[in-house]
Design an enzyme around this catalytic site. Sequence first.
Site, PDB file in Angstrom:
ATOM      1  N   ARG A  15       5.989  -4.243 -42.869  1.00 57.57           N
ATOM      2  CA  ARG A  15       5.844  -5.333 -41.906  1.00 57.57           C
ATOM      3  C   ARG A  15       4.933  -6.435 -42.459  1.00 57.57           C
ATOM      4  O   ARG A  15       4.239  -6.230 -43.457  1.00 57.57           O
ATOM      5  CB  ARG A  15       5.266  -4.803 -40.592  1.00 57.57           C
ATOM      6  CG  ARG A  15       6.187  -3.900 -39.817  1.00 57.57           C
ATOM      7  CD  ARG A  15       5.475  -3.236 -38.640  1.00 57.57           C
ATOM      8  NE  ARG A  15       4.514  -2.219 -39.079  1.00 57.57           N
ATOM      9  CZ  ARG A  15       3.763  -1.488 -38.262  1.00 57.57           C
ATOM     10  NH1 ARG A  15       3.848  -1.682 -36.950  1.00 57.57           N
ATOM     11  NH2 ARG A  15       2.927  -0.585 -38.733  1.00 57.57           N
ATOM     12  N   LYS A  75      -1.650  -3.732 -40.263  1.00 60.78           N
ATOM     13  CA  LYS A  75      -2.405  -2.477 -40.318  1.00 60.78           C
ATOM     14  C   LYS A  75      -3.855  -2.720 -40.694  1.00 60.78           C
ATOM     15  O   LYS A  75      -4.214  -3.744 -41.263  1.00 60.78           O
ATOM     16  CB  LYS A  75      -1.764  -1.499 -41.297  1.00 60.78           C
ATOM     17  CG  LYS A  75      -0.414  -0.970 -40.840  1.00 60.78           C
ATOM     18  CD  LYS A  75      -0.495  -0.248 -39.498  1.00 60.78           C
ATOM     19  CE  LYS A  75      -1.222   1.077 -39.592  1.00 60.78           C
ATOM     20  NZ  LYS A  75      -1.313   1.749 -38.264  1.00 60.78           N
ATOM     21  N   TYR A  94      -4.201  -4.229 -36.097  1.00 61.28           N
ATOM     22  CA  TYR A  94      -4.449  -2.877 -35.601  1.00 61.28           C
ATOM     23  C   TYR A  94      -5.576  -2.265 -36.431  1.00 61.28           C
ATOM     24  O   TYR A  94      -5.571  -2.350 -37.653  1.00 61.28           O
ATOM     25  CB  TYR A  94      -3.201  -1.998 -35.741  1.00 61.28           C
ATOM     26  CG  TYR A  94      -2.072  -2.356 -34.807  1.00 61.28           C
ATOM     27  CD1 TYR A  94      -2.198  -2.178 -33.430  1.00 61.28           C
ATOM     28  CD2 TYR A  94      -0.868  -2.853 -35.293  1.00 61.28           C
ATOM     29  CE1 TYR A  94      -1.163  -2.506 -32.570  1.00 61.28           C
ATOM     30  CE2 TYR A  94       0.176  -3.177 -34.442  1.00 61.28           C
ATOM     31  CZ  TYR A  94       0.025  -2.999 -33.077  1.00 61.28           C
ATOM     32  OH  TYR A  94       1.046  -3.321 -32.229  1.00 61.28           O
ATOM     33  N   HIS A  96      -7.564   0.984 -35.010  1.00 58.96           N
ATOM     34  CA  HIS A  96      -7.668   2.409 -34.679  1.00 58.96           C
ATOM     35  C   HIS A  96      -8.960   3.003 -35.258  1.00 58.96           C
ATOM     36  O   HIS A  96      -8.961   4.026 -35.941  1.00 58.96           O
ATOM     37  CB  HIS A  96      -6.445   3.179 -35.191  1.00 58.96           C
ATOM     38  CG  HIS A  96      -5.147   2.686 -34.629  1.00 58.96           C
ATOM     39  ND1 HIS A  96      -4.769   2.910 -33.316  1.00 58.96           N
ATOM     40  CD2 HIS A  96      -4.134   1.968 -35.191  1.00 58.96           C
ATOM     41  CE1 HIS A  96      -3.579   2.353 -33.093  1.00 58.96           C
ATOM     42  NE2 HIS A  96      -3.180   1.779 -34.206  1.00 58.96           N
ATOM     43  N   GLU A 118      -4.872  -2.896 -30.557  1.00 60.47           N
ATOM     44  CA  GLU A 118      -4.611  -1.753 -29.676  1.00 60.47           C
ATOM     45  C   GLU A 118      -5.550  -1.652 -28.480  1.00 60.47           C
ATOM     46  O   GLU A 118      -5.284  -0.883 -27.550  1.00 60.47           O
ATOM     47  CB  GLU A 118      -4.647  -0.438 -30.465  1.00 60.47           C
ATOM     48  CG  GLU A 118      -6.021   0.010 -30.932  1.00 60.47           C
ATOM     49  CD  GLU A 118      -6.446  -0.588 -32.262  1.00 60.47           C
ATOM     50  OE1 GLU A 118      -7.480  -0.153 -32.785  1.00 60.47           O
ATOM     51  OE2 GLU A 118      -5.731  -1.473 -32.787  1.00 60.47           O
ATOM     52  N   SER A 134       4.737   0.472 -29.735  1.00 57.34           N
ATOM     53  CA  SER A 134       4.930   1.749 -29.051  1.00 57.34           C
ATOM     54  C   SER A 134       6.395   1.935 -28.676  1.00 57.34           C
ATOM     55  O   SER A 134       6.927   3.045 -28.731  1.00 57.34           O
ATOM     56  CB  SER A 134       4.048   1.825 -27.798  1.00 57.34           C
ATOM     57  OG  SER A 134       2.687   1.837 -28.141  1.00 57.34           O
ATOM     58  N   VAL A 179       5.311   4.959 -25.322  1.00 67.22           N
ATOM     59  CA  VAL A 179       5.946   5.756 -26.379  1.00 67.22           C
ATOM     60  C   VAL A 179       6.794   6.857 -25.771  1.00 67.22           C
ATOM     61  O   VAL A 179       7.974   7.035 -26.113  1.00 67.22           O
ATOM     62  CB  VAL A 179       4.889   6.366 -27.324  1.00 67.22           C
ATOM     63  CG1 VAL A 179       5.540   7.366 -28.281  1.00 67.22           C
ATOM     64  CG2 VAL A 179       4.198   5.274 -28.130  1.00 67.22           C
ATOM     65  N   SER A 220       1.233  17.786 -16.970  1.00 69.04           N
ATOM     66  CA  SER A 220       0.697  18.209 -18.261  1.00 69.04           C
ATOM     67  C   SER A 220      -0.549  19.065 -18.078  1.00 69.04           C
ATOM     68  O   SER A 220      -1.573  18.594 -17.580  1.00 69.04           O
ATOM     69  CB  SER A 220       0.356  16.981 -19.115  1.00 69.04           C
ATOM     70  OG  SER A 220      -0.099  17.374 -20.387  1.00 69.04           O
ATOM     71  N   LEU A 240      -2.194   8.722 -25.422  1.00 69.78           N
ATOM     72  CA  LEU A 240      -3.078   7.630 -25.841  1.00 69.78           C
ATOM     73  C   LEU A 240      -4.217   7.483 -24.859  1.00 69.78           C
ATOM     74  O   LEU A 240      -4.011   7.416 -23.645  1.00 69.78           O
ATOM     75  CB  LEU A 240      -2.310   6.304 -25.911  1.00 69.78           C
ATOM     76  CG  LEU A 240      -3.177   5.064 -26.193  1.00 69.78           C
ATOM     77  CD1 LEU A 240      -3.687   5.087 -27.623  1.00 69.78           C
ATOM     78  CD2 LEU A 240      -2.402   3.787 -25.911  1.00 69.78           C
ATOM     79  N   VAL A 267       3.107  10.933 -32.823  1.00 74.85           N
ATOM     80  CA  VAL A 267       3.022   9.473 -32.776  1.00 74.85           C
ATOM     81  C   VAL A 267       1.580   9.027 -32.568  1.00 74.85           C
ATOM     82  O   VAL A 267       1.222   7.889 -32.874  1.00 74.85           O
ATOM     83  CB  VAL A 267       3.933   8.905 -31.668  1.00 74.85           C
ATOM     84  CG1 VAL A 267       3.972   7.380 -31.715  1.00 74.85           C
ATOM     85  CG2 VAL A 267       5.360   9.444 -31.819  1.00 74.85           C
ATOM     86  N   ALA A 268       0.736   9.928 -32.091  1.00 77.89           N
ATOM     87  CA  ALA A 268      -0.667   9.600 -31.819  1.00 77.89           C
ATOM     88  C   ALA A 268      -1.561   9.740 -33.047  1.00 77.89           C
ATOM     89  O   ALA A 268      -2.780   9.643 -32.929  1.00 77.89           O
ATOM     90  CB  ALA A 268      -1.189  10.499 -30.700  1.00 77.89           C
ATOM     91  N   ASP A 270      -2.375   7.815 -35.395  1.00 79.88           N
ATOM     92  CA  ASP A 270      -3.264   6.671 -35.632  1.00 79.88           C
ATOM     93  C   ASP A 270      -4.617   6.852 -34.953  1.00 79.88           C
ATOM     94  O   ASP A 270      -5.630   6.317 -35.420  1.00 79.88           O
ATOM     95  CB  ASP A 270      -2.635   5.370 -35.113  1.00 79.88           C
ATOM     96  CG  ASP A 270      -1.711   4.722 -36.136  1.00 79.88           C
ATOM     97  OD1 ASP A 270      -1.927   4.935 -37.336  1.00 79.88           O
ATOM     98  OD2 ASP A 270      -0.792   4.014 -35.721  1.00 79.88           O
ATOM     99  N   VAL A 298       3.606  10.415 -39.683  1.00 80.34           N
ATOM    100  CA  VAL A 298       3.511   9.119 -40.363  1.00 80.34           C
ATOM    101  C   VAL A 298       2.700   8.160 -39.490  1.00 80.34           C
ATOM    102  O   VAL A 298       2.971   7.989 -38.296  1.00 80.34           O
ATOM    103  CB  VAL A 298       4.921   8.556 -40.639  1.00 80.34           C
ATOM    104  CG1 VAL A 298       4.833   7.137 -41.195  1.00 80.34           C
ATOM    105  CG2 VAL A 298       5.669   9.459 -41.612  1.00 80.34           C
ATOM    106  N   ILE A 301       4.849   4.430 -38.245  1.00 75.62           N
ATOM    107  CA  ILE A 301       6.279   4.671 -38.015  1.00 75.62           C
ATOM    108  C   ILE A 301       7.081   3.366 -37.961  1.00 75.62           C
ATOM    109  O   ILE A 301       8.128   3.258 -38.604  1.00 75.62           O
ATOM    110  CB  ILE A 301       6.481   5.502 -36.734  1.00 75.62           C
ATOM    111  CG1 ILE A 301       5.915   6.916 -36.920  1.00 75.62           C
ATOM    112  CG2 ILE A 301       7.962   5.585 -36.367  1.00 75.62           C
ATOM    113  CD1 ILE A 301       5.959   7.771 -35.660  1.00 75.62           C
TER     114      ILE A 301
END
Length: 367
Positions: A15, A75, A94, A96, A118, A134, A179, A220, A240, A267-268, A270, A298, A301
């Site tokens: 990107r 990133k 981003y 994180h 984020e 997301s 997500v 959950s 998240l 996916v979390a 990061d 990854v 993603i």
Amino acid sequence: MIIGIPKEIKNNENRVGMTPAGVAELTKRGHKVYVQHCAGQNSGFANEEYVAVGAEILPTIEDTYARAEMIVKVKEPIAPEYGLIRRGQVLFTYFHFAADRALTEAMLKSGAVCIAYETVEKADRTLPLLIPMSEVAGRMSVQEGARFLEKPQGGKGILLGGVPGVRPARVLILGGGTVGTHAAWMAAGLGAEVTITDINLNRLRYLSEVMPKNVKTLYSSEHNIRAELPTTDLVIGSVLIPGDKTPHLVTRDMLGLMKPGTVLVDVAIDQGGCFETSHPTTHSDPTYTVDGIVHYAVANIPGAVPYTSTLALTNATLPYAIALACKGWEQACQDDPALALGLNVVDGKVTYKAVAEVFGLPYEPVL
């Protein structure tokens, strides 16, 4: 203002921080934009397209950082970039931070103004600069999960949607945010049996209303997650907590509840990951196996689909980038409380509470 768009150097990050259309909006307002040579190439945007809208191309990443008052990228900076960042320079990307102490310490040392996509958060608790990526990551999590369920990739050898007479795969999605919602739509569209979990009952009610019939909702809890794992083929972790480290919802001992070849997509990752056994992977080496369970973690993603991702990201970030360029970061953040929440590190101080708490550092708000 002088804005720099460097080429991303993180592994397989294709990107770019801004499209030519975005650059055009800045240059027509009188701002100077420098774009590193071939920064947009892997996203499908040639140097010539940036030049046509008033940008100037610079040969190296060093040149781009040296000239820019504000860096707009995708990133978080990685180690080779740390020494390029200077005091007072604005970085809009981003970050994180909560998952990376070394990055946090490097940015504190730099004295830069670090505004994290984020944690930009509106009054209704939505995260406008995280949502587009997301959406991409949620959809891709199913695409990648389906791939790694294939036997040659280490999975069980299950087709996500099954065929007539053969049951489809069972997908468990942890987290009903952006997500998780997009993952559920994608998995359901491919014909899987989907269960999506969350701790917010109002969110579960909403999901129950809008999702197709092959998506079920579940509160959950550790008990419920443990009960689901033995019959699950693909688990997607999409939890998240804005700016904070993600809790581990699947612990090491839970791997023993699953059959070999089950796939976990974190996916979390990061923000530290929601599986205890997760560690970041790359697009060039995306998976590893622990106790027979395939892990895909990854950290970027959406970087695998850079054309789509770059367009979606610029659509969201551009109004904020324009405000920062036209007003300066202090005035822009004073005028917009959502943008102010993006301030994570400023002039050697941690200015986002969750990051400070994770690392036991002083929290010093700037506004």
